[in-house]
Design a protein around this motif. Structure first.
Motif, PDB file in Angstrom:
ATOM      1  N   UNK A  69       0.824  -1.205   0.000  1.00 56.00           N
ATOM      2  CA  UNK A  69       0.000   0.000   0.000  1.00 56.00           C
ATOM      3  C   UNK A  69       0.856   1.252   0.000  1.00 56.00           C
ATOM      4  N   UNK A  70       1.968   1.204   0.708  1.00 59.37           N
ATOM      5  CA  UNK A  70       2.892   2.343   0.754  1.00 59.37           C
ATOM      6  C   UNK A  70       4.092   2.134  -0.164  1.00 59.37           C
ATOM      7  N   UNK A  71       4.489   0.882  -0.328  1.00 57.76           N
ATOM      8  CA  UNK A  71       5.629   0.550  -1.195  1.00 57.76           C
ATOM      9  C   UNK A  71       5.064  -0.062  -2.476  1.00 57.76           C
ATOM     10  N   UNK A  72       4.605   0.825  -3.346  1.00 56.49           N
ATOM     11  CA  UNK A  72       3.842   0.424  -4.529  1.00 56.49           C
ATOM     12  C   UNK A  72       4.788  -0.064  -5.626  1.00 56.49           C
ATOM     13  N   UNK A  73       4.615  -1.280  -6.117  1.00 57.45           N
ATOM     14  CA  UNK A  73       5.520  -1.799  -7.151  1.00 57.45           C
ATOM     15  C   UNK A  73       5.649  -0.888  -8.366  1.00 57.45           C
ATOM     16  N   UNK A  74       4.533  -0.325  -8.831  1.00 51.19           N
ATOM     17  CA  UNK A  74       4.575   0.535 -10.025  1.00 51.19           C
ATOM     18  C   UNK A  74       5.283   1.855  -9.771  1.00 51.19           C
ATOM     19  N   UNK A  75       5.509   2.199  -8.492  1.00 52.88           N
ATOM     20  CA  UNK A  75       6.204   3.436  -8.132  1.00 52.88           C
ATOM     21  C   UNK A  75       7.588   3.127  -7.570  1.00 52.88           C
ATOM     22  N   UNK A  76       8.177   2.029  -8.032  1.00 54.03           N
ATOM     23  CA  UNK A  76       9.508   1.610  -7.574  1.00 54.03           C
ATOM     24  C   UNK A  76       9.515   1.372  -6.067  1.00 54.03           C
ATOM     25  N   UNK A  77       8.438   0.767  -5.583  1.00 53.85           N
ATOM     26  CA  UNK A  77       8.289   0.388  -4.178  1.00 53.85           C
ATOM     27  C   UNK A  77       8.402   1.582  -3.231  1.00 53.85           C
ATOM     28  N   UNK A  78       7.872   2.704  -3.715  1.00 53.09           N
ATOM     29  CA  UNK A  78       7.719   3.921  -2.922  1.00 53.09           C
ATOM     30  C   UNK A  78       6.252   4.333  -3.022  1.00 53.09           C
ATOM     31  N   UNK A  79       5.817   5.342  -2.274  1.00 52.81           N
ATOM     32  CA  UNK A  79       4.422   5.773  -2.392  1.00 52.81           C
ATOM     33  C   UNK A  79       4.111   6.300  -3.800  1.00 52.81           C
ATOM     34  N   UNK A  80       2.879   6.118  -4.224  1.00 54.30           N
ATOM     35  CA  UNK A  80       2.469   6.630  -5.534  1.00 54.30           C
ATOM     36  C   UNK A  80       1.544   7.831  -5.395  1.00 54.30           C
ATOM     37  N   UNK A  81       1.498   8.417  -4.199  1.00 56.38           N
ATOM     38  CA  UNK A  81       0.690   9.613  -3.969  1.00 56.38           C
ATOM     39  C   UNK A  81       1.581  10.727  -3.437  1.00 56.38           C
ATOM     40  N   UNK A  82       1.015  11.925  -3.344  1.00 58.37           N
ATOM     41  CA  UNK A  82       1.757  13.074  -2.836  1.00 58.37           C
ATOM     42  C   UNK A  82       1.591  13.252  -1.334  1.00 58.37           C
ATOM     43  N   UNK A  83       1.000  12.262  -0.656  1.00 53.26           N
ATOM     44  CA  UNK A  83       0.894  12.341   0.797  1.00 53.26           C
ATOM     45  C   UNK A  83       2.285  12.417   1.414  1.00 53.26           C
ATOM     46  N   UNK A  84       2.486  13.355   2.313  1.00 54.07           N
ATOM     47  CA  UNK A  84       3.790  13.501   2.953  1.00 54.07           C
ATOM     48  C   UNK A  84       4.070  12.319   3.867  1.00 54.07           C
ATOM     49  N   UNK A  85       3.076  11.949   4.674  1.00 58.68           N
ATOM     50  CA  UNK A  85       3.218  10.837   5.606  1.00 58.68           C
ATOM     51  C   UNK A  85       2.164   9.771   5.281  1.00 58.68           C
ATOM     52  N   UNK A  86       2.508   8.522   5.529  1.00 56.09           N
ATOM     53  CA  UNK A  86       1.580   7.429   5.251  1.00 56.09           C
ATOM     54  C   UNK A  86       0.366   7.510   6.161  1.00 56.09           C
ATOM     55  N   UNK A  87      -0.806   7.184   5.615  1.00 58.99           N
ATOM     56  CA  UNK A  87      -2.044   7.174   6.381  1.00 58.99           C
ATOM     57  C   UNK A  87      -2.316   5.755   6.867  1.00 58.99           C
ATOM     58  N   UNK A  88      -2.619   5.621   8.157  1.00 57.29           N
ATOM     59  CA  UNK A  88      -2.850   4.287   8.695  1.00 57.29           C
ATOM     60  C   UNK A  88      -3.578   4.330  10.013  1.00 57.29           C
ATOM     61  N   UNK A  89      -3.213   3.412  10.907  1.00 62.34           N
ATOM     62  CA  UNK A  89      -3.925   3.269  12.167  1.00 62.34           C
ATOM     63  C   UNK A  89      -5.061   2.271  12.036  1.00 62.34           C
ATOM     64  N   UNK A  90      -5.585   1.819  13.161  1.00 60.84           N
ATOM     65  CA  UNK A  90      -6.661   0.821  13.139  1.00 60.84           C
ATOM     66  C   UNK A  90      -7.900   1.320  12.405  1.00 60.84           C
ATOM     67  N   UNK A  91      -8.133   2.639  12.452  1.00 58.82           N
ATOM     68  CA  UNK A  91      -9.302   3.207  11.785  1.00 58.82           C
ATOM     69  C   UNK A  91      -8.909   4.068  10.585  1.00 58.82           C
ATOM     70  N   UNK A  92      -7.670   3.941  10.146  1.00 54.74           N
ATOM     71  CA  UNK A  92      -7.162   4.702   8.998  1.00 54.74           C
ATOM     72  C   UNK A  92      -7.309   6.212   9.213  1.00 54.74           C
ATOM     73  N   UNK A  93      -7.142   6.655  10.449  1.00 50.89           N
ATOM     74  CA  UNK A  93      -7.290   8.071  10.762  1.00 50.89           C
ATOM     75  C   UNK A  93      -6.030   8.670  11.377  1.00 50.89           C
ATOM     76  N   UNK A  94      -4.912   7.957  11.231  1.00 51.81           N
ATOM     77  CA  UNK A  94      -3.650   8.454  11.776  1.00 51.81           C
ATOM     78  C   UNK A  94      -2.606   8.540  10.665  1.00 51.81           C
ATOM     79  N   UNK A  95      -1.492   9.215  10.969  1.00 48.41           N
ATOM     80  CA  UNK A  95      -0.444   9.389   9.972  1.00 48.41           C
ATOM     81  C   UNK A  95       0.920   9.114  10.598  1.00 48.41           C
TER      82      UNK A  95
END
Length: 421
Positions: A69-95
């Motif tokens: 999800x964060x290490x995207x194969x099509x993006x050379x195993x890096x993020x494929x979005x412009x988000x500065x920090x990865x979004x996650x947490x049990x409820x997907x509401x943390x960074x």
């Protein structure tokens, strides 16, 4: 016009020989080499298991995140979005709190050590030099700087992990990222679609602890064995082997990248084939304190001290390591969306401007306080300022920038040749 290229050959080649190797006027390489790439072979059973784990969202607390999800194969195993920090947490509401690095080219990453040969010694690491005392790093003499007692190796921006297996634990159990727990991971491993393969490899009676440890090991094996994590398939690799040509702008950018009095980039981002004929990784695996501006999205009142706050027992919280972050590989850098450990820059042009103008026009990068004074080095407390690199070109006091805007664009053009196909 021929363009001088420094750094093509390995350490056994003399400077006279290097100076005699110039890019031809048509952009071809007059000194082609045969690159020694990792051997290709079918993935082992453990690596195949690791591949399944890499894409399994059920290992996360939310059930929505996998490693991919964060290490995207099509993006050379890096993020494929412009988000500065990865979004996650049990409820997907943390960074997360740092920019997500690429997982490519880690097959040659050494474990953390201080100084030469420390990685093979059981002795305590030598004491770091006093703050403000540092070896000058130059693209024309990287060997000399490598002999200094400096931090090097390790994974993450702060070197807190020594192996890909231990690195995988970080985001997996971080409550701001994948937010799993050891119990949850073990339970889901026992009921995963690939559980039969897992138990064939480690035995049906494995404990929860062994089950999780072997799963993390499988993830590491996948990253080591799969060619996609280290393809060495860039235009630059083709040029090194004499199979491609550089444009005039790329060739000039390469010369500026390697010139110790201009970009001096190759002092840290080594651009030459090593003594074993392996392609360059564009990193010396060392650490630098560059005083990147504070990321506005960072936690208020919490400066990121990097290496000295990594929690490593072998160096502790030594002030001489505060502000230091690992030098990343520049391979595929042209495809990234954010740069530096805190993602404070969003383009290679911003990065180049910072390197060239930080000490000349600091007001371009650092904010002003309410009273109008400049908040210089605003993410590093003043007591650690002696650690900041103010010596190596293009940093340091000077009458004019080491690189013109046009020259900076040419280096960026060269960096584009490092993108894998």
């Amino acid at each position: 016009m021929a363009v001088l290229f420094l750094g093509l050959m390995g350490p056994s080649v003399s400077h006279a020989q290097v100076h005699s190797c110039q890019v031809r006027i048509d952009g071809s390489n007059p000194c082609p080499v045969r690159l020694v790439r990792p051997e290709e072979a079918p993935l082992s059973a453990m690596a195949m298991l690791g591949k399944a784990l890499f894409f399994d969202t059920q290992l996360s607390g939310s059930g929505r995140l996998s490693c991919a999800s964060c290490h995207v194969p099509a993006a050379h195993y890096a993020p494929d979005t412009a988000l500065v920090f990865a979004q996650g947490g049990q409820n997907m509401d943390r960074f997360g709190v740092r920019a997500v690095p690429s997982l490519t080219y880690r097959e040659r990453q050494p474990p953390f050590s201080v100084g030469p040969d420390n990685a093979t010694s059981e002795a305590a690491p030598p004491a770091p030099p006093p703050p403000g005392i540092r070896n000058v790093k130059s693209a024309s003499d990287t060997g000399a700087s490598a002999l200094a007692m400096v931090p090097q190796g390790g994974l993450f921006w702060d070197g807190r992990a020594d192996t890909l297996q231990s690195q995988a634990e970080g985001p997996l159990f971080d409550p701001r990222e994948m937010a799993a727990t050891p119990h949850l991971v073990a339970e889901r491993l026992r009921h995963a679609p690939y559980s039969a393969s897992l138990f064939r490899l480690i035995g049906a009676g494995a404990s929860d602890k062994m089950l999780t440890a072997e799963a993390l090991f499988a993830l590491a094996r996948y990253q080591i064995e799969a060619k996609a994590f280290h393809p060495y398939s860039s235009h630059y690799d083709d040029w090194l082997e004499g199979k491609a040509r550089l444009s005039p702008e790329e060739a000039e950018g390469m010369a500026l990248f390697n010139n110790p009095s201009k970009g001096n980039c190759a002092a840290c981002h080594l651009s030459g084939v090593d003594g074993e004929g392996r392609p360059p990784l564009f990193t010396d695996h060392q650490y630098e304190a560059l005083a990147a501006p504070r990321q506005k999205l960072s936690l208020p009142g919490s400066p990121d001290l990097g290496l000295c706050a990594a929690g490593r027992a072998d160096i502790g919280h030594d002030a001489a390591y505060c502000g230091f972050f690992r030098t990343p590989s520049l391979r595929n850098a042209a495809t990234r969306h954010v740069f530096f450990h805190n993602g404070v820059f969003t383009s290679l042009r911003q990065v180049m401007d910072f390197y060239v103008l930080r000490d000349i026009e600091p007001e371009r990068f650092y904010p002003r306080r309410a009273d109008g004074t400049l908040a210089l080095y605003d993410d590093l407390p003043p007591r650690y300022w002696a650690n900041i690199d103010k010596t190596d070109a293009p940093f340091g006091p000077r009458h004019s920038p080491a690189l013109t805007p046009d020259e900076r664009e040419k280096i960026i053009a060269f960096l584009g040749t490092l993108t894998d196909r």
